[in-house]
Design a protein around this motif. Structure first.
Motif, PDB file in Angstrom:
ATOM      1  N   TYR A   1      -0.517   6.628  -3.970  1.00 36.09           N
ATOM      2  CA  TYR A   1      -1.665   6.239  -3.149  1.00 36.09           C
ATOM      3  C   TYR A   1      -1.272   5.190  -2.113  1.00 36.09           C
ATOM      4  N   VAL A   2      -0.574   4.153  -2.545  1.00 37.17           N
ATOM      5  CA  VAL A   2      -0.157   3.090  -1.627  1.00 37.17           C
ATOM      6  C   VAL A   2       0.734   3.665  -0.531  1.00 37.17           C
ATOM      7  N   ASN A   3       1.608   4.578  -0.895  1.00 43.81           N
ATOM      8  CA  ASN A   3       2.484   5.187   0.100  1.00 43.81           C
ATOM      9  C   ASN A   3       1.732   6.114   1.048  1.00 43.81           C
ATOM     10  N   GLN A   4       0.652   6.730   0.593  1.00 38.33           N
ATOM     11  CA  GLN A   4      -0.181   7.530   1.491  1.00 38.33           C
ATOM     12  C   GLN A   4      -0.782   6.658   2.591  1.00 38.33           C
ATOM     13  N   VAL A   5      -1.254   5.478   2.197  1.00 35.92           N
ATOM     14  CA  VAL A   5      -1.796   4.542   3.185  1.00 35.92           C
ATOM     15  C   VAL A   5      -0.701   4.108   4.145  1.00 35.92           C
TER      16      VAL A   5
ATOM     17  N   MET B   1       2.031   5.734   4.979  1.00 33.40           N
ATOM     18  CA  MET B   1       2.422   6.828   5.863  1.00 33.40           C
ATOM     19  C   MET B   1       1.383   7.078   6.955  1.00 33.40           C
ATOM     20  N   ARG B   2       0.134   6.808   6.655  1.00 36.14           N
ATOM     21  CA  ARG B   2      -0.904   6.927   7.684  1.00 36.14           C
ATOM     22  C   ARG B   2      -0.652   5.925   8.804  1.00 36.14           C
ATOM     23  N   LEU B   3      -0.162   4.759   8.444  1.00 35.58           N
ATOM     24  CA  LEU B   3       0.161   3.737   9.439  1.00 35.58           C
ATOM     25  C   LEU B   3       1.447   4.084  10.190  1.00 35.58           C
ATOM     26  N   VAL B   4       2.481   4.484   9.446  1.00 39.55           N
ATOM     27  CA  VAL B   4       3.770   4.803  10.056  1.00 39.55           C
ATOM     28  C   VAL B   4       3.642   5.983  11.011  1.00 39.55           C
ATOM     29  N   ALA B   5       2.735   6.900  10.717  1.00 41.57           N
ATOM     30  CA  ALA B   5       2.558   8.089  11.560  1.00 41.57           C
ATOM     31  C   ALA B   5       2.146   7.737  12.987  1.00 41.57           C
TER      32      ALA B   5
ATOM     33  N   ASP C   1      10.505   7.929  11.421  1.00 43.88           N
ATOM     34  CA  ASP C   1      10.384   9.245  10.791  1.00 43.88           C
ATOM     35  C   ASP C   1       9.849   9.177   9.362  1.00 43.88           C
ATOM     36  N   GLY C   2       9.188   8.101   9.010  1.00 42.49           N
ATOM     37  CA  GLY C   2       8.645   8.001   7.654  1.00 42.49           C
ATOM     38  C   GLY C   2       9.598   7.378   6.663  1.00 42.49           C
TER      39      GLY C   2
ATOM     40  N   LEU D   1      -1.289  -1.447  14.577  1.00 45.09           N
ATOM     41  CA  LEU D   1      -1.072  -0.305  13.688  1.00 45.09           C
ATOM     42  C   LEU D   1      -2.359   0.062  12.963  1.00 45.09           C
ATOM     43  N   MET D   2      -3.054  -0.938  12.450  1.00 49.16           N
ATOM     44  CA  MET D   2      -4.317  -0.687  11.761  1.00 49.16           C
ATOM     45  C   MET D   2      -5.303   0.040  12.667  1.00 49.16           C
ATOM     46  N   MET D   3      -5.425  -0.444  13.882  1.00 45.41           N
ATOM     47  CA  MET D   3      -6.390   0.136  14.821  1.00 45.41           C
ATOM     48  C   MET D   3      -6.040   1.585  15.146  1.00 45.41           C
TER      49      MET D   3
END
Length: 354
Positions: free
Chosen positions: A58-62, A64-68, A74-75, A184-186
């Motif tokens: 779950y933490v990594n999903q969040v 990756m949403r930011l890194v994307a 490249d993740g 990044l958050m925005m």
């Protein structure tokens, strides 16, 4: 805390074969990466990691949403969790981020988790560890230069993680990580104002523990300056702009166990005030959880300053048993309380049930 253990390990970490030059290049970066991976291996082989695959996913999903939202990456950023009740997080230059259970347990929604991770991603994306060693090598202080030359990879990691005061670069890097983290958050759709709530948690922890500087987010500049800089940036945002991601139901579900486990860590560390406050916050959402009542019993039993606290411990243990008669820990704890008080007959059924 584990961070100090890491720094102790760094003193004996394998140094690079080649010293960092005054004009750092690929070889220097390779040496730094090798040292980082050596420390990560030590972590993997220790019992410091909090093993919860669902939470980690779950933490990594969040993350990756930011890194994307960062085209050039490249993740490669990856998050793992460390069992430690303090509010802290750090990232190695190869993108492995370690977040303490203590700071996860204090978060209130997914947007605050995003604020935590976005700051660390900003350090990674902007290569602050690599730039840090280059900065250290050019310090006028000969001792600082010698540190960089004699054990370059380790000195870079110390620069990145140490709670000592570094001027100049550290100030600029942390301010940049704050600003870029908000961006990044925005871009990912999270409410950046929740970052200020995260700063608020840190301020509370500093006041409680009498820290002069915060652990998470580095050491320079002072927290109030950081808050002012972030507030200034947020003031430039269009007030009519909406952010779709503020918090989700899955956040509370995914963090439920780590909150309880962190309360237990606080108790083990003798941080009874923090443990009690966390338990009370937890009860506001989950009023029928047997484990939190057992933990409250442990808090008051271990403090044991007067008869009133013993009575409260007894009451909480009984509440836990009422909610889950098959839960052995409160049965055993209550039985031992009675036995030590010379009430063997009262102790017997609880000890037998445990």
């Amino acid at each position: 805390v584990y961070k100090r253990q890491i720094l102790t390990c760094l003193g004996t970490a394998a140094a690079a074969d080649e010293k960092f030059s005054r004009d750092p290049g690929k070889r220097d970066i390779q040496a730094l990466m090798e040292a980082a991976r050596a420390e990560e291996k030590r972590l993997e082989q220790s019992d410091a990691l909090y093993n919860d695959p669902k939470l980690e996913a779950y933490v990594n999903q969040v993350a990756m949403r930011l890194v994307a939202t960062v085209p050039e990456k490249d993740g490669g950023f990856r998050v793992k969790v460390i069992k430690d009740p303090h509010l802290n997080a750090f990232t190695y230059p190869d993108g492995f981020c370690y977040v303490y259970t203590g700071i996860l347990a204090r978060l209130e929604n997914e947007a605050q988790l995003a604020a935590l991770l976005a700051h660390e991603i900003a350090h990674y994306v902007n290569q602050h560890a690599i730039n840090g060693i280059r900065h250290l090598q050019h310090q006028p202080d000969p001792a600082a230069r010698d540190l960089a030359d004699e054990d370059p990879a380790s000195s870079a990691l110390v620069l990145q993680n140490d709670e000592s005061t570094w001027s100049g670069y550290r100030h600029e890097a942390e301010i940049e990580a704050d600003r870029e983290g908000l961006k990044l958050m925005m871009r990912a759709g999270y409410d950046p104002y929740e970052a200020l709530r995260l700063f608020g948690h840190l301020a509370e922890e500093m006041a409680r523990e009498k820290y002069h500087e915060p652990l998470f987010f580095g050491t320079h500049p002072r927290l109030q300056t950081r808050i002012e800089k972030c507030t200034e940036f947020l003031g430039s945002i269009d007030p009519t702009r909406g952010f779709r991601l503020n918090g989700e139901n899955r956040f509370g579900f995914m963090l439920r166990d780590v909150i309880l486990d962190n309360i237990s860590l606080d108790i083990q560390a003798g941080r009874f005030v923090q443990a009690r406050q966390a338990s009370e916050r937890f009860l506001a959402t989950y009023s029928d959880d047997a484990r939190v009542y057992y933990l409250l019993g442990e808090i008051y039993r271990q403090q044991g300053r007067d008869r009133d606290e013993s009575n409260r411990a007894e009451s909480f243990y009984k509440r836990a048993i009422d909610l889950d008669a098959g839960y052995p820990e409160p049965q055993r704890a209550l039985g031992l309380m009675y036995y030590k008080a010379g009430q063997s007959q009262q102790a017997q059924p609880y000890l037998e049930a445990s």
